[in-house]
Design a protein around this motif. Structure first.
Motif, mmCIF file in Angstrom:
data_model
loop_
_atom_site.group_PDB
_atom_site.id
_atom_site.type_symbol
_atom_site.label_atom_id
_atom_site.label_comp_id
_atom_site.label_asym_id
_atom_site.label_seq_id
_atom_site.Cartn_x
_atom_site.Cartn_y
_atom_site.Cartn_z
ATOM 1 N N GLY B 51 0.821 -1.200 0.000
ATOM 2 C CA GLY B 51 0.000 0.000 0.000
ATOM 3 C C GLY B 51 0.860 1.257 0.000
ATOM 4 N N SER B 52 0.180 2.421 -0.061
ATOM 5 C CA SER B 52 0.912 3.699 -0.116
ATOM 6 C C SER B 52 1.706 3.921 1.157
ATOM 7 C CB SER B 52 -0.057 4.857 -0.270
ATOM 8 O OG SER B 52 -0.794 4.680 -1.429
ATOM 9 N N ALA B 53 2.739 4.730 1.006
ATOM 10 C CA ALA B 53 3.538 5.088 2.177
ATOM 11 C C ALA B 53 2.753 6.069 3.036
ATOM 12 C CB ALA B 53 4.848 5.710 1.736
ATOM 13 N N GLU B 54 3.080 6.053 4.348
ATOM 14 C CA GLU B 54 2.452 7.028 5.235
ATOM 15 C C GLU B 54 3.119 8.383 5.038
ATOM 16 O OE1 GLU B 54 3.103 5.272 9.014
ATOM 17 O OE2 GLU B 54 2.009 3.457 8.416
ATOM 18 N N LYS B 55 2.339 9.439 5.310
ATOM 19 C CA LYS B 55 2.913 10.783 5.179
ATOM 20 C C LYS B 55 3.963 11.008 6.252
ATOM 21 C CE LYS B 55 -0.940 13.334 3.212
ATOM 22 N NZ LYS B 55 -1.987 14.289 3.516
ATOM 23 N N PHE B 56 4.940 11.802 5.917
ATOM 24 C CA PHE B 56 5.917 12.162 6.956
ATOM 25 C C PHE B 56 6.434 13.562 6.686
ATOM 26 C CE2 PHE B 56 8.028 9.729 3.640
ATOM 27 C CZ PHE B 56 9.147 10.485 3.328
ATOM 28 N N LYS B 57 6.924 14.168 7.786
ATOM 29 C CA LYS B 57 7.408 15.538 7.648
ATOM 30 C C LYS B 57 8.807 15.543 7.078
ATOM 31 C CE LYS B 57 4.540 17.681 11.096
ATOM 32 N NZ LYS B 57 4.405 18.083 12.475
ATOM 33 N N MET B 58 9.062 16.512 6.205
ATOM 34 C CA MET B 58 10.379 16.595 5.580
ATOM 35 C C MET B 58 10.934 17.992 5.809
ATOM 36 S SD MET B 58 9.569 14.609 2.031
ATOM 37 C CE MET B 58 7.947 15.265 1.758
ATOM 38 N N ARG B 59 11.785 18.098 6.814
ATOM 39 C CA ARG B 59 12.377 19.413 7.085
ATOM 40 C C ARG B 59 13.778 19.520 6.478
ATOM 41 N NH1 ARG B 59 9.882 17.943 11.644
ATOM 42 N NH2 ARG B 59 11.778 16.911 12.336
ATOM 43 N N ASP B 60 14.509 18.394 6.598
ATOM 44 C CA ASP B 60 15.892 18.384 6.108
ATOM 45 C C ASP B 60 16.208 16.958 5.647
ATOM 46 O OD1 ASP B 60 16.047 16.945 8.443
ATOM 47 O OD2 ASP B 60 16.867 18.625 9.600
ATOM 48 N N ALA B 61 17.468 16.768 5.233
ATOM 49 C CA ALA B 61 17.866 15.462 4.688
ATOM 50 C C ALA B 61 17.667 14.356 5.734
ATOM 51 C CB ALA B 61 19.331 15.509 4.249
ATOM 52 N N ARG B 62 17.982 14.667 6.999
ATOM 53 C CA ARG B 62 17.893 13.645 8.046
ATOM 54 C C ARG B 62 16.431 13.209 8.284
ATOM 55 N NH1 ARG B 62 21.166 11.395 11.877
ATOM 56 N NH2 ARG B 62 22.911 12.445 10.930
ATOM 57 N N SER B 63 15.531 14.203 8.376
ATOM 58 C CA SER B 63 14.136 13.841 8.640
ATOM 59 C C SER B 63 13.525 13.163 7.410
ATOM 60 C CB SER B 63 13.327 15.074 9.051
ATOM 61 O OG SER B 63 13.247 15.979 7.977
ATOM 62 N N MET B 64 14.040 13.515 6.233
ATOM 63 C CA MET B 64 13.545 12.865 5.016
ATOM 64 C C MET B 64 13.951 11.384 5.035
ATOM 65 S SD MET B 64 14.418 13.731 1.086
ATOM 66 C CE MET B 64 13.645 15.255 0.725
ATOM 67 N N ALA B 65 15.223 11.128 5.423
ATOM 68 C CA ALA B 65 15.714 9.748 5.516
ATOM 69 C C ALA B 65 14.929 8.982 6.566
ATOM 70 C CB ALA B 65 17.206 9.744 5.863
ATOM 71 N N GLU B 66 14.659 9.636 7.683
ATOM 72 C CA GLU B 66 13.933 8.984 8.779
ATOM 73 C C GLU B 66 12.518 8.627 8.329
ATOM 74 O OE1 GLU B 66 12.988 7.126 11.929
ATOM 75 O OE2 GLU B 66 15.060 7.623 11.387
ATOM 76 N N GLY B 67 11.874 9.561 7.623
ATOM 77 C CA GLY B 67 10.525 9.312 7.117
ATOM 78 C C GLY B 67 10.511 8.159 6.131
ATOM 79 N N LEU B 68 11.499 8.130 5.240
ATOM 80 C CA LEU B 68 11.568 7.035 4.266
ATOM 81 C C LEU B 68 11.815 5.718 4.993
ATOM 82 C CD1 LEU B 68 13.705 8.671 1.411
ATOM 83 C CD2 LEU B 68 11.283 8.070 1.309
#
Lengths: 520, 250
Positions: B51-68
């Motif tokens: 299924g689709s990925a859950e939404k996540f906040k993307m503030r910077d590269a680190r939070s983007m990696a964490e969300g992924l």
């Protein structure tokens, strides 16, 4: 199979007999695959080297699998080797990974089958509405032997998939609510217990539960009984010629018992002690030649490696002779050990040292063992210092040999009574003693080996090529022996002086009042 | 860790089929593989029933990696994980635009996955955006499926021009022929001409195959249900070719 029984991920559950996992299908979409059954043979050494080293080795369908051990469960497969033949020693394996993994844990020990069990495995998959697998299940039941009907243990391993952990948690909850347990023995534990073959620690240096106040006869009796038990436990291995270490350990036990009886005097009546020492001497003597041959044959590769390649073939003949002689000697020795008269001797010793047997009083029987033994240890240490003072570059081999024997006596005493010696100082003193003994051992080995090589040559009267091989080896051993002399001198300096001497004096030299009191 | 992207400006050229089957082939060869579905259409996720990925906040590269990372899903095939598509990925552009060195941030994000994976495969959306530029700069190889038709050739030529103009890593660009019909004369002619102008063309050719089209019915990679068909063999050969291109023998 390894992957099917893997437990380094997921949750292992032991299932109650009446729990049917298939009932999960009533609530969830679970697909079960066909059951498959495999009979695994588990292997280990007499010492359980693999088990206590954290491994499990099993064979199935001509393939050996070495796994890590997770409690009594099979862990991840470390390496595998396909073979039609039985493997006994680590050197019998062919793949580098298997040889490397086993060399350290097996040493000179041979492998023997410890238990056989049949695993019935059924894999299942929990799927969601999109038919995506969200959790895997491995149902397993184990029964003893090849066709054991009785299921000894039923387990279910719940393997979560990343991103779908909640689904696995729900399955675990479902099963635990119905009596499944996440603790308890694993399948290998259960199989071994059922076969009455549970892993036990094996050591030639056991603890005897002694204190300084233990009466001497009780202490020595406990030591002798324990060592005798270890000696007897090695007899089946000698009779079946499983590996060389059974005989080696049997001889050490006999020698240690004999040694403690003569070093700590007047604990048992003199006449009885003399009789027991004679029996021990006879038992050891009947295995002397076989042990000598074992030592030569174990050193085969090292000996051949000392010679240039062109001289090696001649010497290989010598090892073939030794090997042939060993075959005969094994038969002779096992006949003697198996003999009724031999068993009678061992029984006599067991009876003599039994707790139930009453003996006549003797002067040291009831005094506390601590001071008595400390006096003996310090006496040995002083004797070593006396001999050491006369050691030089020209000292005859026999004197060095005598020094080696004295060191061995001291070592046995210190090991038997290690529970009474303060930990740190004791460890330091033993470290120094071991280093010295190592060098004395090398010196003695080189000396004895030269003699036996020359004896072989004298007896065999072979051609010039053998003469060259033997001559070459004798020269190397002589050179090695001379080099060791210098090292012995250095070790003696460390052992007989400085902090080691102070440690021996502080630990074992008793004040006159203690000494007098204990002697009363 | 190698980062391989499957990219085409033109749709319907076998881009997602490539990403899905290549990921399977790498996993089959023993490499720990992560497939990231960056295409909002989510076809790669669909093929793996995820299924689709859950939404996540993307503030910077680190939070983007964490969300992924939080969105990693294990596929039905051990050793192959997926980060499914999410419509929110369209915000990557806005996020990246706000960052310093906005054209190189994505590599930094993917570097966070280095300890866990040997290969990352990116299924990219068919457009040229700031995210695409990031993907180009992050990739060790950019695989471009080219159907040997006039229109596809034109699209590929546009892409190479864009790479040159923007000073993107042209060497990483690795086109290959996709959906090839050997009996088609035009296919044969274009396949003869194009590699002469672009020496980076991979030699493996993916044939047109009805088996590939059935992926939507099976909802799994072709290699999982039709192990030995011609197209499956071609994907495996392509995997080998890419692997040896990225890890040249000394």
């Amino acid at each position: 199979m390894g992957s099917l029984l893997k437990i380094n991920e997921g949750i292992r559950l032991v299932l109650p007999n009446d729990l049917k996992v298939s009932s999960l299908q009533e609530e969830r979409h679970v697909v079960f695959h066909e059951q498959e059954s495999r009979t695994l043979a588990f292997w280990d050494t007499f010492e359980w080297g693999l088990w206590f080293g954290g491994y499990v080795l099993y064979s199935y369908g001509g393939v050996y699998h070495l796994c890590s051990r997770e409690e009594g469960w099979l862990g991840a497969v470390i390496c595998e080797e396909e073979t039609g033949d039985r493997r006994r020693f680590w050197g019998d394996f062919e793949t580098v990974s298997m040889r490397t993994a086993l060399e350290r844990t097996l040493g000179l020990r041979s492998l023997a089958m410890v238990v056989e069990g049949t695993f019935h495995l059924r894999l299942g998959e929990l799927r969601n509405e999109a038919e995506k697998i969200v959790c895997r299940l491995e149902l397993s039941s184990v029964s003893a032997g090849r066709e054991g009907e009785e299921k000894l243990l039923r387990t279910c391993q719940v393997l979560p998939l990343r991103g779908y952990e909640a689904e696995a948690a729900r399955v675990v909850e479902y099963l635990t609510q119905r009596g499944a347990k996440s603790s308890g023995d694993g399948p290998v534990d259960v199989l071994l217990r059922h076969a009455n073959n549970e892993p036990q620690k094996y050591t030639l240096r056991p603890s005897f539960g002694l204190t300084k106040e233990t009466p001497a006869r009780e202490a020595i009796g406990r030591i002798v009984r324990t060592m005798l038990e270890i000696a007897v436990s090695n007899i089946p291995g000698i009779l079946n010629d499983l590996d060389t270490e059974f005989l080696h350990d049997y001889r050490i036990c006999i020698r240690k018992i004999r040694s403690v009886l003569s070093l700590v005097k007047d604990v048992y009546p003199a006449e009885g002690t003399g009789r027991m020492r004679k029996i021990l001497g006879d038992l050891a003597r009947q295995t002397n030649r076989l042990r000598d041959l074992d030592v030569y044959l174990l050193a085969r590769d090292e000996y051949l490696g000392l010679l240039p390649p062109e001289l090696r073939p001649a010497l290989e003949g010598m090892f073939e002779d030794f090997s042939a002689e060993r075959d005969i000697e094994v038969q002779d020795t096992t006949l003697k050990i198996r003999a009724h008269s031999n068993r009678k001797l061992l029984r006599k010793m067991a009876v003599y040292f039994s707790e139930e047997t009453a003996h006549k009083p003797s002067s040291s029987a009831d005094i506390p063992v601590g001071p008595l033994v400390f006096r003996c240890i310090y006496k040995r240490y002083r004797k070593i210092r006396e001999i050491a003072a006369g050691i030089g570059t020209e000292t005859p081999d026999e004197v060095v040999h005598q020094l080696r024997i004295e060191c061995k006596k001291l070592r046995y005493l210190m090991e038997f009574f290690s529970e009474l010696i303060p930990g740190e100082e004791g460890a330091q003193m033993l470290k120094m003693l071991r280093r010295l003994q190592g060098r004395l051992g090398d010196f003695n080995d080189a000396s004895v080996q030269q003699k036996s090589l020359l004896d072989y040559w004298e007896h065999k009267k072979s051609g010039p090529d053998v003469a060259m091989g033997v001559g070459g080896l004798v020269s190397i051993l002589y050179h090695r022996q001379q080099q060791t002399r210098g090292l012995i001198k250095q070790s003696l300096g460390e052992f007989c002086g400085g902090s080691t001497a102070a440690a021996f004096k502080n630990t074992f030299k008793l004040s006159d009042s203690v000494s007098a009191k204990s002697a009363q | 860790m190698k980062i391989i992207s499957s990219y085409s400006i033109k749709g319907g050229v076998g881009k997602t089929a490539l990403a899905v089957n290549l990921a399977f082939a790498f996993r089959e060869a023993g490499h720990r593989t992560l497939l990231i579905d960056l295409d909002p259409q989510g076809a790669a996720s669909f093929y793996f029933r995820v299924g689709s990925a859950e939404k996540f906040k993307m503030r910077d590269a680190r939070s983007m990696a964490e969300g992924l990372r939080r969105n990693i899903r294990e596929s039905d095939f051990p050793g192959l994980d997926i980060i499914p598509s999410n419509l929110g990925y369209r915000h990557f552009d806005i996020l990246l635009d706000g960052m310093a060195k906005s054209r190189k941030q994505f590599r930094k994000v993917l570097e966070e996955f280095r300890p866990d994976y040997d290969v990352i495969i990116l299924d990219c959306p068919p457009n040229i955006t700031l995210l695409s530029e990031n993907v180009f700069r992050a990739s060790d190889a950019i695989l471009v499926p080219v159907v040997p038709t006039v229109l596809s050739r034109r699209t590929f030529e546009q892409l190479t021009c864009f790479f040159k103009d923007e000073e993107l890593p042209c060497k990483a660009l690795r086109p290959f022929f996709s959906m090839v019909q050997k009996r088609n004369k035009m296919h044969r002619e274009i396949m003869g001409e194009l590699p002469e102008s672009y020496p980076g063309f991979l030699t493996t050719v993916i044939p047109f195959s009805a088996d590939v089209e059935k992926m939507g019915l099976h909802r799994m990679p072709l290699l999982a249900y039709s192990h030995a068909c011609e197209a499956a063999r071609a994907y495996r050969a392509l995997c080998d070719e890419i692997f040896s291109t990225l890890n040249p023998q000394p």
